[in-house]
Scaffold this active site. Sequence first.
Site, PDB file in Angstrom:
ATOM      1  N   PRO A   1       0.836  -1.199   0.000  1.00  0.00           N
ATOM      2  CA  PRO A   1       0.000   0.000   0.000  1.00  0.00           C
ATOM      3  C   PRO A   1       0.875   1.255   0.000  1.00  0.00           C
ATOM      4  O   PRO A   1       2.059   1.201   0.341  1.00  0.00           O
ATOM      5  CB  PRO A   1      -0.773  -0.121   1.303  1.00  0.00           C
ATOM      6  CG  PRO A   1       0.108  -0.920   2.208  1.00  0.00           C
ATOM      7  CD  PRO A   1       0.837  -1.887   1.304  1.00  0.00           C
ATOM      8  N   ASP A   2       0.263   2.366  -0.356  1.00  0.00           N
ATOM      9  CA  ASP A   2       0.960   3.651  -0.504  1.00  0.00           C
ATOM     10  C   ASP A   2       1.001   4.360   0.853  1.00  0.00           C
ATOM     11  O   ASP A   2       0.276   5.315   1.101  1.00  0.00           O
ATOM     12  CB  ASP A   2       0.180   4.483  -1.545  1.00  0.00           C
ATOM     13  CG  ASP A   2       0.859   5.798  -1.889  1.00  0.00           C
ATOM     14  OD1 ASP A   2       2.065   5.923  -1.660  1.00  0.00           O
ATOM     15  OD2 ASP A   2       0.156   6.705  -2.379  1.00  0.00           O
ATOM     16  N   LEU A   3       1.869   3.841   1.740  1.00  0.00           N
ATOM     17  CA  LEU A   3       1.946   4.318   3.130  1.00  0.00           C
ATOM     18  C   LEU A   3       3.365   4.696   3.516  1.00  0.00           C
ATOM     19  O   LEU A   3       3.786   4.491   4.654  1.00  0.00           O
ATOM     20  CB  LEU A   3       1.472   3.213   4.093  1.00  0.00           C
ATOM     21  CG  LEU A   3       0.030   2.749   4.026  1.00  0.00           C
ATOM     22  CD1 LEU A   3      -0.186   1.584   4.993  1.00  0.00           C
ATOM     23  CD2 LEU A   3      -0.909   3.898   4.378  1.00  0.00           C
TER      24      LEU A   3
END
Lengths: 293, 293, 293, 293
Positions: free
Chosen positions: A62-64
């Site tokens: 995920p884009d974290l």
Amino acid sequence: MTTSPPRVDADRASWIRQCFLDRRLVRVAGAHDGLTARIAEESGFDAVWASSFGISAAAGLPDLSLLGLAEYLAASTAMHRAVDIPVLADCDTGFGGSINAAYTMTQFEASGVAGICIEDKLFPKRNSFVAAGQQLLSAEEFAGKLQAASEARARPETLLIGRTEALICGEGVEEALRRCHLYVDAGADAVLIHSKAPGPEQVVEFLRHWQRRAPVVIVPTTYADWDSEEAAEAGVDMVIYANHALRAMVTAVRETWSTVLEHGSSATVEENIASVKEIFAISQLDAWLGKSR
Amino acid sequence: MTTSPPRVDADRASWIRQCFLDRRLVRVAGAHDGLTARIAEESGFDAVWASSFGISAAAGLPDLSLLGLAEYLAASTAMHRAVDIPVLADCDTGFGGSINAAYTMTQFEASGVAGICIEDKLFPKRNSFVAAGQQLLSAEEFAGKLQAASEARARPETLLIGRTEALICGEGVEEALRRCHLYVDAGADAVLIHSKAPGPEQVVEFLRHWQRRAPVVIVPTTYADWDSEEAAEAGVDMVIYANHALRAMVTAVRETWSTVLEHGSSATVEENIASVKEIFAISQLDAWLGKSR
Amino acid sequence: MTTSPPRVDADRASWIRQCFLDRRLVRVAGAHDGLTARIAEESGFDAVWASSFGISAAAGLPDLSLLGLAEYLAASTAMHRAVDIPVLADCDTGFGGSINAAYTMTQFEASGVAGICIEDKLFPKRNSFVAAGQQLLSAEEFAGKLQAASEARARPETLLIGRTEALICGEGVEEALRRCHLYVDAGADAVLIHSKAPGPEQVVEFLRHWQRRAPVVIVPTTYADWDSEEAAEAGVDMVIYANHALRAMVTAVRETWSTVLEHGSSATVEENIASVKEIFAISQLDAWLGKSR
Amino acid sequence: MTTSPPRVDADRASWIRQCFLDRRLVRVAGAHDGLTARIAEESGFDAVWASSFGISAAAGLPDLSLLGLAEYLAASTAMHRAVDIPVLADCDTGFGGSINAAYTMTQFEASGVAGICIEDKLFPKRNSFVAAGQQLLSAEEFAGKLQAASEARARPETLLIGRTEALICGEGVEEALRRCHLYVDAGADAVLIHSKAPGPEQVVEFLRHWQRRAPVVIVPTTYADWDSEEAAEAGVDMVIYANHALRAMVTAVRETWSTVLEHGSSATVEENIASVKEIFAISQLDAWLGKSR
């Protein structure tokens, strides 16, 4: 008249600057590897957005802010080398404080990309479409990061885009404007005003007050039906379709695999997917074979 | 009864070995990054093929041995970490001679993949579907490479697949058989018999004479309509759909971008592509957010 | 009786745990690449510290969180593969918040290292010997990071070391103790108490109150004359000589180059430096040549 | 008069070309990471040799073509970014055939290095000082690789050095000359004539017949007492001290660790090794801290 962008690194950046001067809308496609960058180029886009969402998703993450400078740099460099059009690197929050922002600029610029974009959220950031946990860095601190990045440039052409997440974080247009003015003062060449509203109203309001002080970039993911020409007339200089290749790909691969497993062979899908020869072509097989001596 | 494969590295390899013992056909999907590996897993494939064609194409490059061990290792490791099913790494010709083959085994095994496959073409190899320039290494030299790779294993479970390109290079089934026997003698756990014939006849002939001496792997790209159950009955143990995800993706992305540019917005494509939320889901966003403490 | 550590990943970590149980002081050498790791091993050290200071310096960069997870992971993996002794990875502040700490654990553990160490400074951190700019994260937030990292472990053997910079940041021994108790509560297997005092008094005071609740690690850079046996008696379980290889190397290379340039040839230095054959030996040339088949 | 080399990529390569024109001997130091490159620069060398022997050894591996393009490119790029002087990348045999040689040029040139060197041994090559297994590629095939690399250049300044191992492989000076003439015909800007004789006689003979047709590079590892000024007068244009930093470092680190373990503390070595502050200085700590905004 603006012609197509040349291959030389500095010229690719200059070409975007010229589009801004010419009020020619720059259409940018999000990509996550050399191949998706090249499809963007052959489709006719003006530039490639090396998307942190896309690069993370391609890694299965995920884009974290799990990936960092090195991974984004490697992906951006691969895209840059795969195409002749400019690559703009999505550098999240700049991977730390102002010293990191300076380092980010030196590394990405040395890789040849046309420019970088950094945003004013707290590190570690979450993708703008994640409901909870969106937090802004103070405008002054972020301006410091932009200044550091700007001063770290070795080539004057290299683009620095300052992205505000003010609207994403629930602040209003006024705060977005205040921030963007600070960011241009600090050295940003353009501002990216991000919004997740279902329509372009917030962005339009921003543009009305902004009065073309500096080029404006938008990412119309949630207000997808805003026509790009209309956006250009309203004062938008660059529109980024950030994640559509990624999303198209997931759907297509799922359907393909489901059909293959259901039918016990790939016969049924063969007609609907690119041939091996087409993959050879987009991989520039003949050009490389032609280098044999 | 064989259940789904477990996460632990050695167990993933053992699980494939058990499928071979159980005569359960192993269905494998070619992938080139963490995301395509995960789609393969969620679609129900038994294992992932970390394809050199796919990894090269994703980098924007043809499959001509331009990329080397490091790039394939990085891509394979990313796939291995993104899924719970086994990953089989396509290691081209083993990146050099027998010492390189040994090194290849140590590096890929340490990364956790279930096994590697090396092929008996001359380095630098060309993709098997490239018309010209297909050349075989001597069978004896290649057996030496397999022996070196086999002896370099630290875990007995790790799979070593010996791939013959005899048919690709215009040799007959007899030579393919001679080679495969040598390869199993040298330490290969399974053989991959590659063919670019429009039908499965060559492979069927091979299987008839091979008499299940060791597991057999096929890549039915050109003879796509051979049903996998039929193949299993003929003596195939593993079928690899090597490049269909890649090909589906290229077509889908091209269509998406062409529509976006034509319409001046992404509104028209939104319905036909995965939503941002679906990308979040396949990127395991919630699982990662749940690790917050 | 504890014997030398075995090659298998999990066993390397277990071996350190056994040393802790046996009250056998673990002596650790800082390294920054495969070669310096191997020299540490052949010199007789028990383990390797994959030092962020060393890895940054080797890249020509200061230890200011400019490098991130990917670069440290690559360097640590190279060290792990070069030796049979355990490698402990210096993971700075864990590269973000608690989600990043969990990700850090999964990535480093998958690489095979015996354990990781994270510290309670604010990101981006500065090297502990930099005079200004040392700031602590709240103890509770850092405990959350340790908990997330601890829960992310796939193997129970993998070590998690919680490092407090309380003394570095001007807090007293009491605060250091409070923090270390919280850190062990949160899942740390050992604590690293860092000090830049010219003598070991602070550390001794810490140890007196700590009463061996969990293993204690020290890095005696500034209090270099504290004998390691004395330290062990005072309650230290692991001593890390973090940067001496790096420092020795810089001096030696400078002297060598200065002599070469002064004399206009390398004749004068040949006697004082390892021969090419010695480099072959430490690179395990013969072992690799012996893999030829 | 030639002044110091500038930072811009193309200018670094041009500066070496100017030295050749000016008959100013170019003194080059072998390095394997950013730090050793920077020590070479501060010591006063004109350029850095990104040595395959050094890069392999730093990874704990022998110089047997186990590492490939990606690893050498990463190391060379790190060196290039760490210094202002030119970096020449030792690219072994060019990582395959002529297509690979072209790819090698594009990748290294894009990274900014001043030039590459490829050699005429069979892949996988062994280090020139390994007794057995030295085999030459045919001169014509190697000339094809040079031609492909030369034609792949995007900048005319980028240097291409053709290295002959004829003398290493037991051929005589005549064959070395024949090869070097072919190599310059094919596009090499300079030739590297490698010898492992205990004295410079072979090289002197080569130079006498070569008559300065193109710049000549030597690596006087075995004939270390040949004075560089004498070499320059005999017709040498560049002298590479390829492995002395590596060798000095191994000796120094061994002695340091042995002393530390013997004494049970690092107190005894502190005086003889660089201080932490000196490491800060060579890592350019203050320059980076000064970028804070």
